[in-house]
Structure formats: structure tokens, C-alpha cells
Design a protein around this motif. Structure first.
Motif, mmCIF file in Angstrom:
data_model
loop_
_atom_site.group_PDB
_atom_site.id
_atom_site.type_symbol
_atom_site.label_atom_id
_atom_site.label_comp_id
_atom_site.label_asym_id
_atom_site.label_seq_id
_atom_site.Cartn_x
_atom_site.Cartn_y
_atom_site.Cartn_z
ATOM 1 N N ALA A 27 0.829 -1.203 0.000
ATOM 2 C CA ALA A 27 0.000 0.000 0.000
ATOM 3 C C ALA A 27 0.862 1.251 0.000
ATOM 4 O O ALA A 27 0.470 2.286 -0.536
ATOM 5 N N ASP A 28 2.055 1.160 0.619
ATOM 6 C CA ASP A 28 2.942 2.314 0.701
ATOM 7 C C ASP A 28 3.896 2.414 -0.489
ATOM 8 O O ASP A 28 4.686 3.343 -0.570
ATOM 9 N N TYR A 29 3.847 1.458 -1.388
ATOM 10 C CA TYR A 29 4.762 1.436 -2.538
ATOM 11 C C TYR A 29 4.512 2.639 -3.446
ATOM 12 O O TYR A 29 3.349 2.969 -3.715
ATOM 13 N N PRO A 30 5.582 3.293 -3.935
ATOM 14 C CA PRO A 30 6.996 3.019 -3.637
ATOM 15 C C PRO A 30 7.500 3.883 -2.483
ATOM 16 O O PRO A 30 7.016 4.985 -2.261
ATOM 17 N N GLU A 31 8.506 3.365 -1.784
ATOM 18 C CA GLU A 31 9.099 4.087 -0.666
ATOM 19 C C GLU A 31 10.572 4.399 -0.903
ATOM 20 O O GLU A 31 11.234 4.945 -0.029
ATOM 21 N N GLN A 32 11.071 4.047 -2.079
ATOM 22 C CA GLN A 32 12.463 4.319 -2.432
ATOM 23 C C GLN A 32 12.585 4.386 -3.943
ATOM 24 O O GLN A 32 11.611 4.144 -4.666
ATOM 25 N N ASP A 33 13.767 4.756 -4.414
ATOM 26 C CA ASP A 33 13.990 4.857 -5.859
ATOM 27 C C ASP A 33 13.742 3.510 -6.546
ATOM 28 O O ASP A 33 14.009 2.444 -5.979
ATOM 29 N N ILE A 34 13.254 3.593 -7.778
ATOM 30 C CA ILE A 34 13.008 2.404 -8.603
ATOM 31 C C ILE A 34 14.073 2.362 -9.700
ATOM 32 O O ILE A 34 14.305 3.361 -10.390
ATOM 33 N N GLU A 58 7.588 9.470 -12.863
ATOM 34 C CA GLU A 58 8.021 9.574 -11.469
ATOM 35 C C GLU A 58 7.310 10.717 -10.745
ATOM 36 O O GLU A 58 7.218 10.708 -9.523
ATOM 37 N N GLN A 59 6.798 11.685 -11.497
ATOM 38 C CA GLN A 59 6.023 12.764 -10.871
ATOM 39 C C GLN A 59 4.737 12.225 -10.265
ATOM 40 O O GLN A 59 4.208 12.775 -9.297
ATOM 41 N N HIS A 60 4.229 11.146 -10.818
ATOM 42 C CA HIS A 60 2.984 10.550 -10.332
ATOM 43 C C HIS A 60 3.227 9.473 -9.284
ATOM 44 O O HIS A 60 2.312 9.107 -8.543
ATOM 45 N N LEU A 61 4.451 8.963 -9.215
ATOM 46 C CA LEU A 61 4.787 7.944 -8.231
ATOM 47 C C LEU A 61 5.278 8.542 -6.916
ATOM 48 O O LEU A 61 5.155 7.937 -5.859
ATOM 49 N N GLY A 62 5.900 9.717 -6.995
ATOM 50 C CA GLY A 62 6.428 10.340 -5.793
ATOM 51 C C GLY A 62 7.812 9.873 -5.409
ATOM 52 O O GLY A 62 8.356 10.284 -4.384
ATOM 53 N N THR A 261 5.993 -10.412 -8.669
ATOM 54 C CA THR A 261 5.756 -9.054 -8.173
ATOM 55 C C THR A 261 4.251 -8.872 -7.915
ATOM 56 O O THR A 261 3.437 -9.221 -8.781
ATOM 57 N N PRO A 262 3.857 -8.359 -6.755
ATOM 58 C CA PRO A 262 2.423 -8.235 -6.430
ATOM 59 C C PRO A 262 1.653 -7.409 -7.460
ATOM 60 O O PRO A 262 2.170 -6.425 -7.994
ATOM 61 N N GLN A 263 0.422 -7.810 -7.706
ATOM 62 C CA GLN A 263 -0.403 -7.131 -8.698
ATOM 63 C C GLN A 263 -0.619 -5.669 -8.336
ATOM 64 O O GLN A 263 -0.690 -4.806 -9.207
ATOM 65 N N GLU A 264 -0.722 -5.377 -7.030
ATOM 66 C CA GLU A 264 -0.919 -3.993 -6.600
ATOM 67 C C GLU A 264 0.242 -3.106 -7.033
ATOM 68 O O GLU A 264 0.055 -1.945 -7.406
ATOM 69 N N VAL A 265 1.438 -3.671 -6.987
ATOM 70 C CA VAL A 265 2.627 -2.927 -7.423
ATOM 71 C C VAL A 265 2.588 -2.718 -8.931
ATOM 72 O O VAL A 265 2.846 -1.617 -9.437
ATOM 73 N N LEU A 266 2.265 -3.769 -9.664
ATOM 74 C CA LEU A 266 2.170 -3.659 -11.125
ATOM 75 C C LEU A 266 1.157 -2.581 -11.517
ATOM 76 O O LEU A 266 1.413 -1.774 -12.414
#
Length: 324
Positions: A27-34, A58-62, A261-266
Motif C-alpha cells: 500500500a505504501d509502494y513506492p518508498e524508495q527509488d526504482i 516519477e512525478q505521479h509515483l512520488g 511481483t504483487p499485482q498492486e505494485v504492477l
């Protein structure tokens, strides 16, 4: 409470805690650089297009999306790195049809199904070309030129790459016997450009990122566009279909994650890139500078696209001798 009951209770608490932690982490993804692994060197169309879209996504991912060029082993060094990475959403792959092509050529033992597909982003339209002094003026003249010069006409390609498959499909649709042509292999697009400049070959397959400047200054002649519609960047160049060659061909670039990789992340990544492609400036650059079309597909739609893509490539592979 017995010892066995206590153990089962503690295990259940631990399992529940693990599930809760996993759900919270997703739920908190992402919390660091990808890290976005690009299995090619810097400066090519694949590198530039992924960097352009990722900068907006990345502007939409934070969190930052960090492109990492990992060229080598026919683009399989980078894909293998992602395939073997932790399925946590922090190592992704930006690639294209080469994933399936490498499997068909026997270079690797995996294809699209070794990854979790995230989203298709763009398709770069491919363009057969000749040098400016060549007598062939358009793609529908190539077949007659081959018949007039059997065994002498040279087509460049990178073995087992997109242009290799392009020519095999083109020969089939144009009624050209492969025994009458010479396929000349080169290690990369730059070498093909040099060969066509030196008129060592007759024809090559380019796109606007790799050949646009040469088309613009008249050094190379675009012979047709392998797309249902003409390109905005080459409005006077007819499509292959307009010339009676029933063929479309493009390089389809998309995102992949490690298996598991979890579907929520995808879904989170796909949504961010989908929003990035709604940016008019990004779309304009993709279409006008890179001769590509925006085609966003995610989830089951992207999986179905990859199935169809691999089936078409497999059919073309039946006519390719990968040992030569």
C-alpha cells in the motif's frame, strides 16, 4: 495451553503479522527509488523513449525512477538481471520484442512468461530504406529489383533482431524468394548506417530515431512506412499497405517486472506511466521526434498483446536459419 497449541498460535500470529506487513508495504509502494533496467546502451531510441516517459511517470509515483543502461549479450544481460531480481517492484525492465526474439534464436531459455508484464507504452514504426543513389524509389519496386539481380541484392540486419524478422516478413509479403537475396549481418544500427552510407548494401531497416536525420537531409531514402497510417514526421512517404504490401511492423516497447511481483505494485506502476503518456508534450515528442505511436495497454490486454506478438514472431522464425 499445550506446547503444540502454543506453537500453532504463535505461528498464526506471525503469519498474520507477515500478511499485514506485506499488505502495508504494498500500500505504501513506492518508498524508495526504482531502478529501470534498459538492456541497451545510452542514446538509442529505446533508451531515450524510456527516459522521457519515466521522467514524467516519477512525478505521479512520488519517487525517482533511475534508468540504468545494462547492455550486453544481445540485450539479455539486462533482462536476466531483472528476471532474477527480488519481486518487490524496485527493479523493473524497459524492453521490447527482443525478449521473445532471444528465446526464438536460442540465445536464452526464457521469454515474456518469465516476467510480470506491466504495460505496453509505445510502438516505433519501422521503415525500409535505401541510399540516395539507389535506383529503387519505393518499397514496391524492391521485388522487381531482386528478380533482375538475383543473388546480388544486399539487405542489412542485426542477426536475430527486429530488422532480421522485418526482412523475413517483408520478403514473404512482397513475394521475394529468400534464396535470391543476401542478408548481411552487422553488430548494431550504427554499423548498418555506415554500410549504407558507403553503399556497401542496398537496403536497411530504420525508424525515425535512427534514420530521421538522414531522411531529412536526403542521404537516405525512406521507401515506405510499415504502419496502417502515414507518419506525421514523413507525411509524403506512403505506407506499405498503400503499395499493396499487406504488412505492419513496429518495435513494441513496454515494462516488465520480476515474476511474482504483487499485482498492486504492477497496477501502481502502470497507472503512473499511463498518466505520463497523457502529457501532451511527452506524446508530441514520441510521435514527432521518434516516429512512434503511443499505445498504452496494461493487465490482461497487455498479456494478450504479448501472446499475439510472440505467435507472429514464432511464425516468422520458421523461415530463419539462426545458425547463419
Amino acid at each position: 495451553m499445550t506446547r503444540n497449541t502454543l506453537i500453532r498460535t504463535l505461528a498464526a500470529i506471525g503469519l498474520a503479522g507477515g500478511v499485514a506487513f506485506s499488505a502495508t508495504a504494498q500500500a505504501d509502494y513506492p518508498e524508495q527509488d526504482i531502478r529501470l533496467i534498459i538492456p541497451y546502451g545510452p542514446g538509442g531510441a529505446t533508451d531515450i523513449i524510456f527516459r522521457l516517459i519515466s521522467q514524467e511517470a516519477e512525478q505521479h509515483l512520488g519517487e525517482s525512477i533511475v534508468p540504468v543502461n545494462m547492455a550486453g549479450a544481445g540485450a539479455t544481460l539486462g533482462s536476466r538481471n531483472v528476471k532474477d531480481a527480488r519481486p518487490d517492484g524496485y527493479t523493473l525492465l524497459g524492453s521490447h520484442d527482443t525478449i521473445a526474439l532471444s528465446k526464438l534464436a536460442g540465445t536464452v531459455d526464457y521469454s515474456y512468461d518469465a516476467f510480470e508484464p506491466i504495460a505496453l507504452l509505445t510502438q516505433t514504426i519501422n521503415i525500409p530504406a535505401a541510399h540516395a543513389n539507389h535506383p529503387v524509389q519505393s518499397a514496391d519496386e524492391i521485388a522487381d529489383y531482386v528478380r533482375e539481380n538475383p543473388g546480388q541484392v544486399r539487405f542489412s540486419m542485426i542477426p536475430s533482431s527486429t530488422d532480421h524478422f522485418f526482412w523475413v516478413q517483408f520478403f514473404d509479403e512482397a513475394g521475394i524468394d529468400m534464396a535470391d537475396v543476401r542478408l548481411v549481418g552487422y553488430p548494431d544500427t550504427g554499423e548498418q548506417v555506415s554500410a549504407l552510407l558507403a553503399e556497401e548494401i542496398d537496403f536497411a531497416m530504420f525508424n525515425l530515431p535512427s534514420g530521421g536525420a538522414f531522411f531529412e537531409d536526403g542521404t537516405f531514402r525512406p521507401l515506405g512506412v510499415a504502419h496502417p497510417e502515414r507518419l506525421d514526421g514523413l507525411p509524403d512517404v506512403p505506407t506499405l499497405r498503400e503499395m499493396g504490401i499487406e504488412m505492419d511492423h513496429s518495435t513494441s516497447r513496454g515494462l516488465f517486472a520480476p515474476k511474482g511481483t504483487p499485482q498492486e505494485v504492477l497496477d501502481t506502476v502502470a497507472e503512473a506511466y499511463g498518466q505520463a503518456l497523457e502529457n501532451e508534450q511527452v506524446r508530441s515528442r514520441i510521435e514527432n521526434e521518434f516516429g512512434s505511436v503511443v499505445r498504452f495497454l496494461a493487465g490482461d490486454d497487455y498479456r494478450a498483446f504479448l501472446d499475439d506478438n510472440e505467435a507472429a514472431l514464432s511464425a516468422a522464425a520458421e523461415n530463419i536459419d539462426f545458425q547463419n
